[in-house]
Design a protein around this motif. Structure first.
Motif, mmCIF file in Angstrom:
data_model
loop_
_atom_site.group_PDB
_atom_site.id
_atom_site.type_symbol
_atom_site.label_atom_id
_atom_site.label_comp_id
_atom_site.label_asym_id
_atom_site.label_seq_id
_atom_site.Cartn_x
_atom_site.Cartn_y
_atom_site.Cartn_z
ATOM 1 N N ALA A 1 0.793 -1.222 0.000
ATOM 2 C CA ALA A 1 0.000 0.000 0.000
ATOM 3 C C ALA A 1 0.830 1.279 0.000
ATOM 4 N N ASP A 2 2.005 1.257 0.582
ATOM 5 C CA ASP A 2 2.679 2.533 0.809
ATOM 6 C C ASP A 2 4.039 2.673 0.124
ATOM 7 N N TRP A 3 4.066 2.313 -1.153
ATOM 8 C CA TRP A 3 5.327 2.494 -1.887
ATOM 9 C C TRP A 3 5.628 3.976 -2.115
ATOM 10 N N ARG A 4 4.663 4.831 -1.848
ATOM 11 C CA ARG A 4 4.907 6.271 -1.994
ATOM 12 C C ARG A 4 5.492 6.900 -0.737
ATOM 13 N N ARG A 5 5.435 6.160 0.344
ATOM 14 C CA ARG A 5 5.854 6.740 1.614
ATOM 15 C C ARG A 5 7.338 6.470 1.894
ATOM 16 N N TYR A 6 8.053 7.526 2.241
ATOM 17 C CA TYR A 6 9.474 7.373 2.536
ATOM 18 C C TYR A 6 9.789 7.855 3.946
ATOM 19 N N ASP A 7 9.918 6.905 4.851
ATOM 20 C CA ASP A 7 10.415 7.252 6.171
ATOM 21 C C ASP A 7 11.927 7.436 6.061
ATOM 22 N N PRO A 8 12.488 8.092 7.059
ATOM 23 C CA PRO A 8 13.965 8.183 7.033
ATOM 24 C C PRO A 8 14.542 6.790 6.946
ATOM 25 N N PRO A 9 15.529 6.605 6.124
ATOM 26 C CA PRO A 9 16.035 5.251 5.896
ATOM 27 C C PRO A 9 16.567 4.677 7.192
ATOM 28 N N ASP A 10 16.373 3.395 7.379
ATOM 29 C CA ASP A 10 16.742 2.772 8.633
ATOM 30 C C ASP A 10 17.817 1.720 8.406
ATOM 31 N N LEU A 11 18.988 2.204 7.985
ATOM 32 C CA LEU A 11 20.098 1.281 7.734
ATOM 33 C C LEU A 11 20.844 1.009 9.031
ATOM 34 N N PRO A 12 21.424 -0.166 9.152
ATOM 35 C CA PRO A 12 22.320 -0.406 10.289
ATOM 36 C C PRO A 12 23.440 0.637 10.286
#
Lengths: 201, 201, 201, 201
Positions: free
Chosen positions: C7-18
DNA sequence: TATGAATGAGCCTTCATTCAT
DNA sequence: GATGAATGAAGGCTCATTCAT
């Protein structure tokens, strides 16, 4: 190369070293032998790098030629000074010390490089150089010893005193500036007094 | 690092420099700063090249650390010596000269490197070092001047004499050998006499 | 790692990389893989050097993990976008291009590093990565081809056009700034128009 | 270095870079600036390491020289192309795009290195390079804007379209192979159509 | 995980030196 | 003597990586 006759060991014309040696003198005085590259040297001499090698076969040969030229002038002046003195121990001491002082003032860089780059000489060259330096030291030793034997110097350690006299004169090259506060003749006079103090006590 | 309390400025334990500085001391004494490579240094210290850089950030930093360590020990000993002397000009002179002499005998290489590699210091480091060296010279100047003012030294040129005293002591590092013909105390005694001769006349 | 549901391919949270990958992202984006040292990376991550090696076995493994994470997110979003669209060629094209555009805007550094460091991957890693990238390209190819077959796109060179669409979207990562003059939605809208221009003619 | 007169901006002789720059081109294209060592470069050029330094003072200088040579040729060809066109917007657009395409095909590696190593330029060098690159972009901007003003291009976003045109042409360098399936002229023709699609809609 | 110490290999660059012209 | 081109060796320094604690 300014190896004057016996009359004018007190006179210092501007040194007349060949181009390359003159450049070496400046460079070695400022950055030392190992800190100076042939390119530095060529640039300072206004020559190309192969131009330098046209005159000398290696950097080491340049150092040797420079140090030998310095030592030869020093020895020539010392001999001339002694030759100009009356045959009397205290006069001979004075004249030799004065000559050493003047040399270390007016050939400041030369004296400094010669005394600080001995370890940069290749062993066989070092030997040749040190021989000349010892000859110089022996002239001082002899003059001091003669004074002691004649009873005009009171020091109980003639050789230690002679080395101290040498150290005193050589040290002048480390700090003397032409534009310093003391006129050269005054500086010579004062250090002659100090040198006499070393052999007196 | 051997910054002894006021009582034992005469005592010289084997120097306790960190590995790398000790290696630098040997190398710089023998071949000079520019004549020594980091690889030489690492080999002498028994380390790999990066091992050296783990402790110091550059060759220049090694030189600085070494020269500062030397100067700090010299100053500490000079102060300790003066602190141990009665408040009397000629005793203070003797004690300071004796300390200088012992330092230049028993920290021979340190003293030699410190005095011969000043030009290899980067300008900002040189400044810091020369400041300390001037502090040392001022201690001698003060002691000589005090003696002249008290009438116990007769020299008409106190500052020239003070510099000559310094030169005399520093010069010892150039020729002293532990296995030389003179016992250390005898050597000190003789040069104390010479030093007094410089301020007397 | 932010692989959102359909549903939310448009939503970009701050990336959560290790931590380490995030540090690698910053460093590689600014200085490139070969221009970044493990020490740079550790410092940026706030870890010690062995701390980095605790998580990854080599620098190369870090690059691979980063690039794979990026590619996986891109593919997941592309699939989610297509899954959310009606089964109609031009709508599917729009939704895929929009997703690509947003990814190259909001995962700017990730996209940039992934596209510029392919050659820094070891051959076997490169193979794996390029496979995924080709999968992405094939999604575009398919959508364009379908549109052409359905008669809604007029381009006579579907594959060249598809590649150009991809180039257009990837290129956004080279110049997009969050604080640029265009609002994100406006930027997407304009480039959607441009992309349609590539398949129309 | 192949900066042809106005008549032959379409003609590409084998590039005639100096040895070292040619080697740098191969190496940087394959491994990047930071991934290439001077030794790699020397080996590729058939020189010794100091042989490289005889011609350039640093690795950075080599990169700069290479990137400037590339940019200069690109600009010269763009200007020659425009100079050869009738004073009519759509012809000027076609000719400029064609020139860009050919350059990114026949100077593939050059274009790739130039666009991917900007961040490896030292700041002052980067400034100089980016100035030239902006000049190139402005040529495209002007041609598109002129077309829009003349009513022959319909795009509502001339600058975005102009950038997309540039991206399209530059992108060709990423995948073009001389032995690809399309003849060069055909490839140019197709991408000219695509470029027109970007400014039309 | 951090710290500290270490290393073989390799980095960019410069060295002293040579040779053809 | 200058110029230009070249080189093996070495310069100071940093790399990715490891290991003990």
């Amino acid at each position: 190369m300014t190896a004057p006759g016996s009359a004018d060991w007190r006179r210092y014309d501007p040194p007349d070293l060949p181009r390359v040696l003159d450049a070496a003198l400046q460079c070695f005085a400022e950055q030392g032998y190992h800190g100076t590259s042939i390119r530095d040297l060529a640039a300072t001499a206004g020559l190309s790098v192969p131009g330098v090698y046209h005159h000398y076969r290696s950097k080491q040969e340049i150092l040797l030629a420079l140090m030998m030229a310095v030592m030869d002038e020093l020895l020539a002046r010392s001999e001339a000074a002694l030759a100009s003195a009356p045959d009397e121990p205290s006069a001979r001491f004075d004249v030799l010390v004065e000559s050493l002082l003047r040399f270390h003032m007016f050939r400041r860089q030369q004296a400094f490089v010669a005394s600080s780059e001995i370890r940069s000489l290749a062993p066989e060259n070092r030997e040749a150089y040190v021989g000349r330096r010892d000859t110089q030291q022996r002239m001082i030793d002899d003059v001091v010893t003669a004074g002691v034997e004649a009873g005009v110097f009171g020091t109980p350690y003639p050789l230690d005193a002679a080395r101290a006299v040498s150290t005193l004169c050589v040290g002048v090259a480390s700090w003397y500036r032409e534009d310093g506060p003391l006129a050269p003749d005054e500086l010579v006079a004062r250090h002659l007094v100090l040198a006499r103090g070393l052999v007196q006590a």
